[in-house]
Scaffold this motif. Structure first.
Motif, PDB file in Angstrom:
ATOM      1  N   TRP A  44       0.788  -0.986  -0.325  1.00  0.00           N
ATOM      2  CA  TRP A  44       0.049  -0.347   0.367  1.00  0.00           C
ATOM      3  C   TRP A  44       1.146   1.132  -0.038  1.00  0.00           C
ATOM      4  O   TRP A  44       1.996   1.593   0.924  1.00  0.00           O
ATOM      5  CB  TRP A  44      -0.342   0.308   1.165  1.00  0.00           C
ATOM      6  N   ILE A  45       0.548   2.615  -0.478  1.00  0.00           N
ATOM      7  CA  ILE A  45       0.901   3.554  -0.415  1.00  0.00           C
ATOM      8  C   ILE A  45       0.323   3.975   0.344  1.00  0.00           C
ATOM      9  O   ILE A  45      -1.708   4.611   0.066  1.00  0.00           O
ATOM     10  CB  ILE A  45       1.430   4.340  -2.131  1.00  0.00           C
ATOM     11  N   VAL A  46       0.716   4.089   1.619  1.00  0.00           N
ATOM     12  CA  VAL A  46      -0.257   5.324   2.474  1.00  0.00           C
ATOM     13  C   VAL A  46       0.022   6.721   2.689  1.00  0.00           C
ATOM     14  O   VAL A  46       1.060   7.265   2.506  1.00  0.00           O
ATOM     15  CB  VAL A  46      -0.513   4.955   3.965  1.00  0.00           C
ATOM     16  N   GLN A  47      -1.236   7.502   2.632  1.00  0.00           N
ATOM     17  CA  GLN A  47      -1.138   9.056   3.664  1.00  0.00           C
ATOM     18  C   GLN A  47      -0.043   8.721   5.098  1.00  0.00           C
ATOM     19  O   GLN A  47      -1.355   8.026   5.873  1.00  0.00           O
ATOM     20  CB  GLN A  47      -2.194   9.716   3.200  1.00  0.00           C
ATOM     21  N   LYS A  48       0.150   9.871   5.772  1.00  0.00           N
ATOM     22  CA  LYS A  48       0.230   9.437   6.995  1.00  0.00           C
ATOM     23  C   LYS A  48      -1.383  10.144   7.483  1.00  0.00           C
ATOM     24  O   LYS A  48      -1.741  11.047   7.742  1.00  0.00           O
ATOM     25  CB  LYS A  48       1.524  10.581   7.280  1.00  0.00           C
ATOM     26  N   ALA A  49      -1.152   9.209   8.616  1.00  0.00           N
ATOM     27  CA  ALA A  49      -2.518   9.638   9.537  1.00  0.00           C
ATOM     28  C   ALA A  49      -1.855   9.818  11.099  1.00  0.00           C
ATOM     29  O   ALA A  49      -1.245   9.551  11.754  1.00  0.00           O
ATOM     30  CB  ALA A  49      -3.378   8.335   9.042  1.00  0.00           C
TER      31      ALA A  49
END
Length: 367
Positions: free
Chosen positions: A117-122
């Protein structure tokens, strides 16, 4: 190629460009991209995030954790064939359903490979959001000893093991060790009440008190969606754990989102419907593997008693399980994943090399 080579057991040593330590959990490893790579990908791929948002590559593994230990089998088999692909397939399916039904987004921006997965920092909410539709497991063990109050909810007398509860219960617990919250022990995974959350919403990571209501709606609606869909393939969604957090979109709007994984055999109990109706419990989740371990070792108290953790760790380290134990887990995970997704899952002969090739050739993240 040998079975052991088809398994991605080590996922924290990939040559992904990063200037921060790789965070390796029980199943996933997280590679934080450099600011330059994050900004470049946001521009190239058109992600709906701020131009300077930190991005990460999350790589799942085939490792299997149970009773807070990682287990392995004979012949150098250090994971479950197909487990990582199955977990990501299931999570991806439910996240897509949540978006299509207008519930909420997730932290996932793109899926370059079945393991990635490429994810945004949450910003994570520090709650394990647990929903229960049946009384079993730890709740039943406590109930059978006379406990009637769980997370501020009082259960009636007369419930039977594995029966459907009168209503869907939300029984949250802490995620990580939280300090300085009145009435909440400073320990991981302790049960909390809604009043605990209301009185200390900021300490738990909520931006506003109204977001407590929002998270409960997302939890209930997400649970119902998965439960209804699993019922169509005669599988019972027994209980599950969701996690939530906040991200910001390119317009600077903060959003409450689903994160981690949802509705998987790792984070949920799933039962076969036909078996349950005739009074049997056939597990379609990691609970099946936990039961195998309890039956396999002569002293199951080692696995259940937190005070015996050093012995438990030694048990997992020093005992290679029979290969067929992990192959049964593989069949369970792949079968439920294919039922949920509605298509066969093709396993790679060399997932590690595939990941490297894709992230180098298509994303420019490997030198």
């Amino acid at each position: 190629m040998s079975l052991a080579n088809q398994v991605l057991a080590v996922n924290n040593d990939l040559p992904i460009r990063t200037d921060k330590p790789v965070h390796s959990g029980k199943v996933r490893s997280v590679y934080w991209l450099t600011a330059e790579d994050s900004r470049r990908l946001i521009a190239e791929r058109g992600y709906n995030v701020p131009a300077d948002a930190p991005l990460a590559i999350m790589v799942i593994s085939d490792r299997i954790s149970a009773f807070d230990c990682i287990w392995h089998a004979e012949g150098g088999l250090n994971g479950v064939p197909g487990k990582g692909a199955a977990l990501n397939t299931i999570s991806n399916h439910w996240f897509q359903c949540f978006r299509e039904q207008g519930l909420a987004d997730s932290h996932i921006l793109e899926i370059p490979h079945p393991f990635v997965w490429i994810v945004q920092k949450a910003r994570a909410i520090k709650i394990e959001a647990i929903c229960r539709q049946y009384i079993t497991g730890s709740m039943w063990r406590a109930y059978s000893k006379g406990e009637r109050e769980f997370c501020g909810i009082t259960l009636p007398d007369g419930l039977q093991k594995d029966q459907k509860l009168p209503e869907l219960l939300m029984t949250p617990s802490t995620k990580g060790i939280l300090k300085g919250i009145p009435g909440v022990p400073e320990a991981d995974d302790v049960n909390i009440t809604r009043k605990n959350i209301e009185d200390n919403y900021a300490a738990f990571g909520f931006s506003t008190p109204a977001d407590i209501d929002r998270y409960e709606v997302l939890l209930k609606d997400g649970f119902k969606l998965i439960s209804d869909e699993l019922a169509k393939i005669d599988q019972i969604f027994v209980d599950t754990k969701f996690e939530f957090g906040y991200v910001t979109d390119r317009d600077g709007q903060e959003k409450l989102i689903y994160m981690d994984e949802v509705g998987t055999p790792d984070s949920s109990r799933i039962w076969d419907g036909e078996a349950w109706r005739r009074g049997e419990i056939v597990e379609r989740s990691k609970e099946e593997f936990r039961q195998e371990l309890l039956n396999y070792f002569p002293d199951p108290d080692i696995l259940l008693n937190k005070d015996r953790m050093p012995e438990r760790e030694a048990l997992a380290r020093d005992n290679a399980l029979p290969v067929d134990v992990l192959q049964r887990v593989s069949k369970t995970y792949l079968t439920i994943a294919e039922k949920v997704a509605g298509h066969a899952i093709t396993l790679s002969d060399n997932p590690r090399q595939e990941i490297i090739d894709i992230l180098r050739d298509q994303y420019g993240l490997i030198d």
